[in-house]
Scaffold this active site. Structure first.
Site, PDB file in Angstrom:
ATOM      1  CB  CYS A 105      -0.373  -0.042   1.114  1.00  0.00           C
ATOM      2  SG  CYS A 105      -1.114   1.576   2.119  1.00  0.00           S
ATOM      3  CD  GLU A 106       0.082   5.099  -4.251  1.00  0.00           C
ATOM      4  OE1 GLU A 106       0.888   4.529  -5.236  1.00  0.00           O
ATOM      5  OE2 GLU A 106      -0.605   6.241  -4.417  1.00  0.00           O
ATOM      6  CG  HIS A 107      -2.540   5.533   1.447  1.00  0.00           C
ATOM      7  ND1 HIS A 107      -3.751   5.198   0.921  1.00  0.00           N
ATOM      8  CD2 HIS A 107      -2.379   6.458   0.054  1.00  0.00           C
ATOM      9  CE1 HIS A 107      -4.230   5.257  -0.369  1.00  0.00           C
ATOM     10  NE2 HIS A 107      -3.197   6.484  -1.098  1.00  0.00           N
ATOM     11  CG  HIS A 108      -0.561   2.998   5.963  1.00  0.00           C
ATOM     12  ND1 HIS A 108      -1.885   2.919   5.165  1.00  0.00           N
ATOM     13  CD2 HIS A 108      -0.567   4.218   6.847  1.00  0.00           C
ATOM     14  CE1 HIS A 108      -2.879   4.206   5.878  1.00  0.00           C
ATOM     15  NE2 HIS A 108      -1.570   4.846   6.508  1.00  0.00           N
ATOM     16  CD  GLN A 146      -8.217  -4.094  -2.864  1.00  0.00           C
ATOM     17  OE1 GLN A 146      -8.011  -3.760  -1.508  1.00  0.00           O
ATOM     18  NE2 GLN A 146      -9.311  -5.026  -3.414  1.00  0.00           N
ATOM     19  CG  HIS A 174      -5.619  -2.867   1.618  1.00  0.00           C
ATOM     20  ND1 HIS A 174      -4.818  -1.945   1.178  1.00  0.00           N
ATOM     21  CD2 HIS A 174      -6.375  -4.087   1.391  1.00  0.00           C
ATOM     22  CE1 HIS A 174      -5.564  -2.091  -0.144  1.00  0.00           C
ATOM     23  NE2 HIS A 174      -6.260  -3.037   0.049  1.00  0.00           N
ATOM     24  CB  CYS A 176      -2.445   0.192   6.645  1.00  0.00           C
ATOM     25  SG  CYS A 176      -3.426  -0.115   4.946  1.00  0.00           S
TER      26      CYS A 176
HETATM   27 ZN   LIG Z   1      -2.042   1.317   3.383  1.00  0.00          ZN
END
Ligand SMILES: [Zn+2]
Length: 218
Positions: A105-108, A146, A174, A176
């Site tokens: 996941c590119e956010h976390h 995703q 996920h 995260c």
């Molecule tokens: Zn994430």
């Protein structure tokens, strides 16, 4: 599925009749491992660890090699796996279920993992089943969300196979969401991308969804 002699190779530009437009620009050069190592040392120091204690000495280099592997898809063009298709008069849905994948996941920068189901209605071009799994692998080995991953796979099949319809459903967990924040263990995120006939015809869409989920849930 088809004889080897029926295998056609699409030379660049000849069948597609246009220059390829990359779904995502490819990263140039090699992964800068020393840079990752410096950054990981910084993170360890920042959280209050001692990057020089025994157990952590090899960690920056290890993390660097791990990122090189997890993000190898940044340096690969998934379309390479869709260039060799069979010319086949098969006009029923082709469906491959439960293609497992791991992504980040590119956010976390935490992993999310699950399965992709890919269905398409060919328009003369049929691809080897293992190639679909390779496409999922390349696309998932990038910093991802995703939704975009699902769209990218669907768009690749439309552009490379000229399929009459494409349906991609991705189900993932996920980390995260499961190990931090709201901590919802077991929660599943489902995304879908419908193209062509699966987007325009409700009955075709229902059919493909029944095929995907048939026998699995009501
Ligand atoms: Zn994430």
């Amino acid at each position: 599925m088809a004889d080897d002699e029926k295998l056609k190779h699409a030379d660049t530009g000849s069948l597609m009749g246009e220059l390829d437009e990359s779904a995502q620009p490819l990263a140039g050069g090699a992964v800068d491992l020393p840079r990752i190592e410096r950054a990981v040392r910084e993170i360890l120091a920042a959280v209050g660890e001692d990057p020089d204690r025994d157990g952590l000495l090899e960690t920056p280099a290890r993390v660097g090699r791990m990122y090189a592997e997890l993000f190898s898809g940044l340096r690969e063009d998934p379309r390479q796996h869709l260039k060799k298709f069979f010319i086949e008069k098969y006009d029923e849905v082709v469906l491959v279920k439960d293609i497992s994948f791991n992504s980040v996941c590119e956010h976390h920068l935490l992993p999310f993992m699950g399965v992709a189901h890919i269905g398409y209605l060919p328009n003369g071009r049929v691809i080897g089943l293992s190639k679909l799994a390779r496409v999922v692998e390349v696309v998932s080995r990038r910093p991802q969300v995703q939704e975009r991953m699902t769209d990218t796979i669907a768009d690749l099949l439309v552009s490379e196979l000229d399929a009459k319809g494409v349906a991609v459903v991705v189900e993932a967990t996920h980390t995260c969401m499961t190990i931090r924040g709201i901590r919802r263990p077991g929660s599943l995120c489902v995304t879908s991308a419908m193209r062509g006939i699966f987007r325009s015809h409700l009955s075709s869409r229902s059919e493909i969804m029944t095929l995907i989920y048939g026998g699995k849930r009501g």
